[in-house]
Design a protein around this motif. Structure first.
Motif, PDB file in Angstrom:
ATOM      1  N   PRO A   9      15.925  21.372 -51.545  1.00 48.73           N
ATOM      2  CA  PRO A   9      15.524  20.465 -52.627  1.00 48.73           C
ATOM      3  C   PRO A   9      16.418  19.231 -52.599  1.00 48.73           C
ATOM      4  O   PRO A   9      17.620  19.349 -52.347  1.00 48.73           O
ATOM      5  CB  PRO A   9      15.778  21.293 -53.894  1.00 48.73           C
ATOM      6  N   ALA A  10      15.835  18.061 -52.827  1.00 43.81           N
ATOM      7  CA  ALA A  10      16.643  16.840 -52.719  1.00 43.81           C
ATOM      8  C   ALA A  10      16.220  15.820 -53.763  1.00 43.81           C
ATOM      9  O   ALA A  10      15.025  15.641 -54.020  1.00 43.81           O
ATOM     10  CB  ALA A  10      16.474  16.241 -51.333  1.00 43.81           C
ATOM     11  N   ARG A  11      17.198  15.175 -54.342  1.00 43.11           N
ATOM     12  CA  ARG A  11      16.898  14.066 -55.257  1.00 43.11           C
ATOM     13  C   ARG A  11      17.899  12.943 -55.004  1.00 43.11           C
ATOM     14  O   ARG A  11      19.104  13.159 -55.123  1.00 43.11           O
ATOM     15  CB  ARG A  11      16.994  14.539 -56.704  1.00 43.11           C
ATOM     16  N   ARG A  16      22.465  11.417 -47.268  1.00 44.58           N
ATOM     17  CA  ARG A  16      22.959  12.632 -46.623  1.00 44.58           C
ATOM     18  C   ARG A  16      21.870  13.546 -46.074  1.00 44.58           C
ATOM     19  O   ARG A  16      22.119  14.320 -45.148  1.00 44.58           O
ATOM     20  CB  ARG A  16      23.790  13.436 -47.630  1.00 44.58           C
ATOM     21  N   VAL A  17      20.665  13.471 -46.661  1.00 41.81           N
ATOM     22  CA  VAL A  17      19.649  14.466 -46.307  1.00 41.81           C
ATOM     23  C   VAL A  17      19.258  14.403 -44.819  1.00 41.81           C
ATOM     24  O   VAL A  17      18.999  15.443 -44.193  1.00 41.81           O
ATOM     25  CB  VAL A  17      18.405  14.355 -47.231  1.00 41.81           C
ATOM     26  N   GLY A  18      19.249  13.214 -44.250  1.00 49.01           N
ATOM     27  CA  GLY A  18      18.875  13.071 -42.831  1.00 49.01           C
ATOM     28  C   GLY A  18      19.829  13.846 -41.937  1.00 49.01           C
ATOM     29  O   GLY A  18      19.402  14.610 -41.052  1.00 49.01           O
ATOM     30  N   VAL A  49      13.547   9.394 -45.109  1.00 50.84           N
ATOM     31  CA  VAL A  49      14.691   9.761 -44.254  1.00 50.84           C
ATOM     32  C   VAL A  49      14.546  11.205 -43.775  1.00 50.84           C
ATOM     33  O   VAL A  49      14.759  11.506 -42.595  1.00 50.84           O
ATOM     34  CB  VAL A  49      16.029   9.577 -45.037  1.00 50.84           C
ATOM     35  N   ALA A  50      14.149  12.089 -44.693  1.00 53.87           N
ATOM     36  CA  ALA A  50      14.000  13.507 -44.332  1.00 53.87           C
ATOM     37  C   ALA A  50      12.884  13.691 -43.304  1.00 53.87           C
ATOM     38  O   ALA A  50      13.020  14.454 -42.348  1.00 53.87           O
ATOM     39  CB  ALA A  50      13.714  14.323 -45.579  1.00 53.87           C
ATOM     40  N   ALA A  90      20.912  19.565 -50.361  1.00 56.55           N
ATOM     41  CA  ALA A  90      20.669  18.402 -49.502  1.00 56.55           C
ATOM     42  C   ALA A  90      21.885  17.504 -49.370  1.00 56.55           C
ATOM     43  O   ALA A  90      21.886  16.572 -48.571  1.00 56.55           O
ATOM     44  CB  ALA A  90      19.514  17.588 -50.085  1.00 56.55           C
ATOM     45  N   ASP A  91      22.912  17.778 -50.170  1.00 55.70           N
ATOM     46  CA  ASP A  91      24.039  16.834 -50.211  1.00 55.70           C
ATOM     47  C   ASP A  91      25.153  17.149 -49.211  1.00 55.70           C
ATOM     48  O   ASP A  91      26.233  16.572 -49.284  1.00 55.70           O
ATOM     49  CB  ASP A  91      24.609  16.779 -51.632  1.00 55.70           C
ATOM     50  N   GLY A  92      24.902  18.069 -48.312  1.00 53.28           N
ATOM     51  CA  GLY A  92      25.897  18.393 -47.287  1.00 53.28           C
ATOM     52  C   GLY A  92      26.961  19.371 -47.749  1.00 53.28           C
ATOM     53  O   GLY A  92      27.912  19.651 -47.023  1.00 53.28           O
ATOM     54  N   GLN A  93      26.771  19.941 -48.961  1.00 54.00           N
ATOM     55  CA  GLN A  93      27.738  20.933 -49.465  1.00 54.00           C
ATOM     56  C   GLN A  93      27.672  22.225 -48.673  1.00 54.00           C
ATOM     57  O   GLN A  93      28.621  22.997 -48.659  1.00 54.00           O
ATOM     58  CB  GLN A  93      27.426  21.258 -50.919  1.00 54.00           C
ATOM     59  N   HIS A  94      26.504  22.473 -48.098  1.00 58.28           N
ATOM     60  CA  HIS A  94      26.319  23.709 -47.340  1.00 58.28           C
ATOM     61  C   HIS A  94      26.284  23.387 -45.856  1.00 58.28           C
ATOM     62  O   HIS A  94      25.456  22.586 -45.413  1.00 58.28           O
ATOM     63  CB  HIS A  94      25.022  24.399 -47.785  1.00 58.28           C
TER      64      HIS A  94
END
Lengths: 223, 110
Positions: A9-11, A16-18, A49-50, A90-94
């Motif tokens: 999920p992304a907002r 970062r999502v790409g 981007v995704a 989606a924020d690169g935390q994972h």
């Protein structure tokens, strides 16, 4: 190998999502893994981007919340035949490098649901450490299942088990609600350590979300 | 007529006018318009003839007329908030359903 879907999920995550999608695609076996990005009412170019990075993009025209976005992504993935789903931010935390570790207990037949858990080190903001500790402790007290990190969204689940987790929370309470259903359905839950990464201290769960999750937990206990 | 009576009657008159214009514009249906009109008329009548309510104060064991009006107002507002909350939930649920189904319909092929 079972078809795997990674649901993100992304907002407003065009920055970062790409990179996240590309990393997932490089870490996973492309022939069995699809990446679904659910753009949850973004005002920026998250969807484009995704898509460019190789994800299948579903778009919520207005922001509904993380829970709703996960539900849409999971539904699309299962409809397309996915038997194993990974949920990640989606924020690169994972770190997509942890994907194989997350999938292993399910592929080995030991678990229906695998939760990533972060080490509560100084990498994690103090408020998050406190909130996660309180919520995980309360979860164990109320539902009798001790888990290290109930708020971590990096998870893997079988499509079959997903049916038993079907949540109604639209917001950040989704992670906890999933666990409530999993505990009540007697699903086999395993935890694996994952990297603790925080890029943005102001995005994601706020103290108000924490209080809302706490109130929801009490409500689910009484339900 | 006291100042507060005047304010209450003027408020009821303005609200009745707004209710009427909302009904004419089709923003409120007949049932809703009648309900709100009844509320504003009741407010105006209670403000203009407060003594008529004294008869019900004793059986309800309310000390003063103003207490009765306050309690009735709070109960009415609680009912309105409850009803609004229900409507909002229904609306939210419909919105979620609509947005999610559009997203799933528009999903591009593999």
């Amino acid at each position: 190998m079972s078809p795997i879907a990674v649901v993100i999920p992304a907002r407003d995550e065009q920055g970062r999502v790409g990179a996240v999608v590309k990393r997932v695609r490089s870490e996973a076996d492309g022939s069995t893994t699809s990446v679904y990005v659910v753009d949850d009412g973004s005002q920026d170019g998250t969807a484009a981007v995704a898509r460019e990075a190789g994800a299948r993009v579903l778009r919520h025209r207005v922001n509904l919340g993380k829970g709703a976005a996960l539900l849409t992504g999971a539904e699309a993935a299962v409809k397309a035949g996915a038997q194993l789903l990974v949920l990640m931010d989606a924020d690169g935390q994972h770190d997509p490098g942890d994907l194989s570790r997350l999938l292993e207990p399910i592929q080995a037949g030991r678990a229906d649901l695998v939760l990533g858990y972060r080490l509560f080190t100084r990498e994690m903001p103090a408020a998050m450490r406190l909130g996660n500790t309180v919520l995980s402790g309360l979860f164990a007290t109320l539902f009798g299942v001790t888990l290290r990190d109930t708020q971590c969204g990096y998870r893997a689940v079988t499509a079959k088990a997903l049916g038993k987790l079907r949540w109604s929370a639209l917001d950040y309470a989704v992670e906890t609600e999933m666990l409530v259903h999993a505990a009540r359905a007697g699903l086999r839950i395993e935890e694996v350590p994952i990297a603790t990464v925080y890029h943005d201290r102001y995005k994601g769960t706020t103290p108000v979300d924490g209080l809302r999750i706490l109130a929801n937990m009490l409500r689910w206990r009484l339900a | 007529m006291t100042g507060i009576q005047l304010v209450a009657v003027a408020f009821a008159a303005v609200m009745a006018f707004l209710t009427y214009t909302a009904w004419r514009r089709g923003e409120l249906d007949n049932r809703e318009s009648l309900l709100w009109m009844a509320v504003w008329i009741a407010l105006a009548l209670v403000s203009l003839f407060p003594d008529r309510l004294r008869a019900v104060i004793a059986p309800l064991q309310v000390a003063r007329l103003i207490d009765l009006v306050m309690v009735a107002g709070i109960l009415f507002l609680a009912a309105v908030v409850f009803q609004l909350n229900r409507s909002l939930r229904r609306l939210e649920s419909k919105l979620v359903q609509l947005v999610r189904s559009l997203a799933l319909k528009e999903e591009p092929p593999c």
